[in-house]
Design a protein around this motif. Structure first.
Motif, PDB file in Angstrom:
ATOM      1  N   THR A 101       0.902  -1.297  -0.054  1.00 28.15           N
ATOM      2  CA  THR A 101      -0.063  -0.149  -0.127  1.00 28.15           C
ATOM      3  C   THR A 101       1.023   1.312  -0.170  1.00 28.15           C
ATOM      4  O   THR A 101       1.775   1.564   0.882  1.00 28.15           O
ATOM      5  CB  THR A 101      -0.871  -0.095   1.181  1.00 28.15           C
ATOM      6  OG1 THR A 101      -1.746  -1.061   0.908  1.00 28.15           O
ATOM      7  CG2 THR A 101      -1.850   1.146   1.318  1.00 28.15           C
ATOM      8  N   ALA A 102       0.549   2.155  -0.999  1.00 32.27           N
ATOM      9  CA  ALA A 102       1.386   3.196  -1.157  1.00 32.27           C
ATOM     10  C   ALA A 102       0.980   4.004  -2.423  1.00 32.27           C
ATOM     11  O   ALA A 102      -0.179   3.538  -3.178  1.00 32.27           O
ATOM     12  CB  ALA A 102       2.801   2.976  -1.260  1.00 32.27           C
ATOM     13  N   VAL A 103       1.517   5.316  -2.351  1.00 31.01           N
ATOM     14  CA  VAL A 103       1.181   5.969  -3.685  1.00 31.01           C
ATOM     15  C   VAL A 103       2.472   5.819  -4.515  1.00 31.01           C
ATOM     16  O   VAL A 103       3.600   5.555  -4.178  1.00 31.01           O
ATOM     17  CB  VAL A 103       1.097   7.763  -3.370  1.00 31.01           C
ATOM     18  CG1 VAL A 103       1.202   8.332  -4.748  1.00 31.01           C
ATOM     19  CG2 VAL A 103       0.351   8.136  -2.480  1.00 31.01           C
ATOM     20  N   TYR A 104       2.004   5.418  -5.702  1.00 24.06           N
ATOM     21  CA  TYR A 104       2.936   4.842  -6.705  1.00 24.06           C
ATOM     22  C   TYR A 104       3.212   6.021  -7.980  1.00 24.06           C
ATOM     23  O   TYR A 104       2.397   6.654  -8.312  1.00 24.06           O
ATOM     24  CB  TYR A 104       2.515   3.623  -7.711  1.00 24.06           C
ATOM     25  CG  TYR A 104       2.661   2.450  -6.743  1.00 24.06           C
ATOM     26  CD1 TYR A 104       1.852   2.193  -5.565  1.00 24.06           C
ATOM     27  CD2 TYR A 104       3.899   1.568  -6.713  1.00 24.06           C
ATOM     28  CE1 TYR A 104       1.992   1.056  -4.679  1.00 24.06           C
ATOM     29  CE2 TYR A 104       3.793   0.523  -6.019  1.00 24.06           C
ATOM     30  CZ  TYR A 104       2.959   0.104  -4.865  1.00 24.06           C
ATOM     31  OH  TYR A 104       3.149  -1.054  -4.416  1.00 24.06           O
ATOM     32  N   TYR A 105       4.596   6.251  -7.970  1.00 21.40           N
ATOM     33  CA  TYR A 105       4.951   7.262  -8.845  1.00 21.40           C
ATOM     34  C   TYR A 105       5.851   6.762  -9.975  1.00 21.40           C
ATOM     35  O   TYR A 105       6.612   5.928  -9.601  1.00 21.40           O
ATOM     36  CB  TYR A 105       5.530   8.396  -8.298  1.00 21.40           C
ATOM     37  CG  TYR A 105       5.329   9.235  -7.176  1.00 21.40           C
ATOM     38  CD1 TYR A 105       5.010   8.548  -5.913  1.00 21.40           C
ATOM     39  CD2 TYR A 105       4.250  10.211  -7.404  1.00 21.40           C
ATOM     40  CE1 TYR A 105       4.580   9.180  -4.741  1.00 21.40           C
ATOM     41  CE2 TYR A 105       3.799  10.737  -6.309  1.00 21.40           C
ATOM     42  CZ  TYR A 105       3.923  10.547  -5.117  1.00 21.40           C
ATOM     43  OH  TYR A 105       3.280  10.894  -3.968  1.00 21.40           O
ATOM     44  N   CYS A 106       5.724   7.203 -11.392  1.00 21.82           N
ATOM     45  CA  CYS A 106       6.432   7.007 -12.183  1.00 21.82           C
ATOM     46  C   CYS A 106       7.445   8.193 -12.629  1.00 21.82           C
ATOM     47  O   CYS A 106       6.990   9.208 -12.039  1.00 21.82           O
ATOM     48  CB  CYS A 106       5.640   6.461 -13.460  1.00 21.82           C
ATOM     49  SG  CYS A 106       4.810   7.882 -14.282  1.00 21.82           S
ATOM     50  N   ALA A 107       8.585   7.888 -13.024  1.00 22.98           N
ATOM     51  CA  ALA A 107       9.664   8.572 -13.071  1.00 22.98           C
ATOM     52  C   ALA A 107      10.508   8.717 -14.315  1.00 22.98           C
ATOM     53  O   ALA A 107      10.754   7.285 -14.679  1.00 22.98           O
ATOM     54  CB  ALA A 107      10.268   8.839 -11.854  1.00 22.98           C
ATOM     55  N   SER A 108      10.951   9.552 -14.952  1.00 20.39           N
ATOM     56  CA  SER A 108      11.846   9.540 -16.010  1.00 20.39           C
ATOM     57  C   SER A 108      13.296  10.263 -15.576  1.00 20.39           C
ATOM     58  O   SER A 108      13.116  11.333 -15.307  1.00 20.39           O
ATOM     59  CB  SER A 108      11.227  10.490 -17.242  1.00 20.39           C
ATOM     60  OG  SER A 108      12.219  10.351 -18.251  1.00 20.39           O
ATOM     61  N   ASP A 109      14.533   9.535 -16.153  1.00 18.62           N
ATOM     62  CA  ASP A 109      15.625  10.321 -15.805  1.00 18.62           C
ATOM     63  C   ASP A 109      15.965  11.071 -16.947  1.00 18.62           C
ATOM     64  O   ASP A 109      15.250  11.179 -18.040  1.00 18.62           O
ATOM     65  CB  ASP A 109      16.578   9.035 -15.871  1.00 18.62           C
ATOM     66  CG  ASP A 109      17.665   9.127 -15.347  1.00 18.62           C
ATOM     67  OD1 ASP A 109      18.566   8.282 -14.875  1.00 18.62           O
ATOM     68  OD2 ASP A 109      18.078  10.332 -15.190  1.00 18.62           O
ATOM     69  N   ALA A 110      16.674  12.024 -16.736  1.00 15.44           N
ATOM     70  CA  ALA A 110      17.034  13.244 -17.663  1.00 15.44           C
ATOM     71  C   ALA A 110      18.545  12.950 -18.108  1.00 15.44           C
ATOM     72  O   ALA A 110      19.221  13.491 -18.764  1.00 15.44           O
ATOM     73  CB  ALA A 110      16.982  14.431 -17.016  1.00 15.44           C
TER      74      ALA A 110
END
Length: 127
Positions: free
Chosen positions: A92-101
């Motif tokens: 259980t959590a807030v799931y985030y997607c992320a993009s590297d730069a």
């Protein structure tokens, strides 16, 4: 600039499954930049879940999700996925997607290395 939009979160019973999606848009998309999933539970720090090399498809997982979660991507749709099975209350959590730069060959699990983030999607697993 990159915009990331997550979807697919929800409430599920322990042992259930969910699939998260992360749609990318904005700058001219390139396969050089890895992407990843992170999560943050209440009162806890954001933690690495999984990452994928957009160019090679190589995947990396946190030990806590290895064997239960699968990260994948659809280059044509500019969309990343996180298939989650055998879910546990501790997922259980807030799931985030992320993009590297940074055009890394091997994705990193360090959150600060990712420049672009989605707004997050809540995943709640009931016992």
């Amino acid at each position: 600039q990159v915009q990331l939009v997550e979807s697919g979160g929800g409430l599920v019973q322990a042992g259930g499954s969910l699939r998260l999606s992360c749609a990318a848009s904005g700058r001219t998309f390139t396969s050089r930049y890895p992407m990843g999933w992170f999560r943050q539970a209440p009162g806890k720090e954001r933690e690495f879940v999984a990452a994928i090399s957009w160019s090679t498809g190589s995947t990396y997982y946190a030990d806590s999700v290895k064997g239960r979660f699968t990260i994948s991507r659809d280059n044509a749709k500019k969309t990343m996925y996180l298939q989650m099975v055998s879910l546990r209350p501790e997922d259980t959590a807030v799931y985030y997607c992320a993009s590297d730069a940074t055009p890394r060959t091997v994705p990193t699990s360090v959150a600060n290395a990712y420049a672009y983030w989605g707004q997050g999607t809540q995943v709640t697993v009931s016992s």
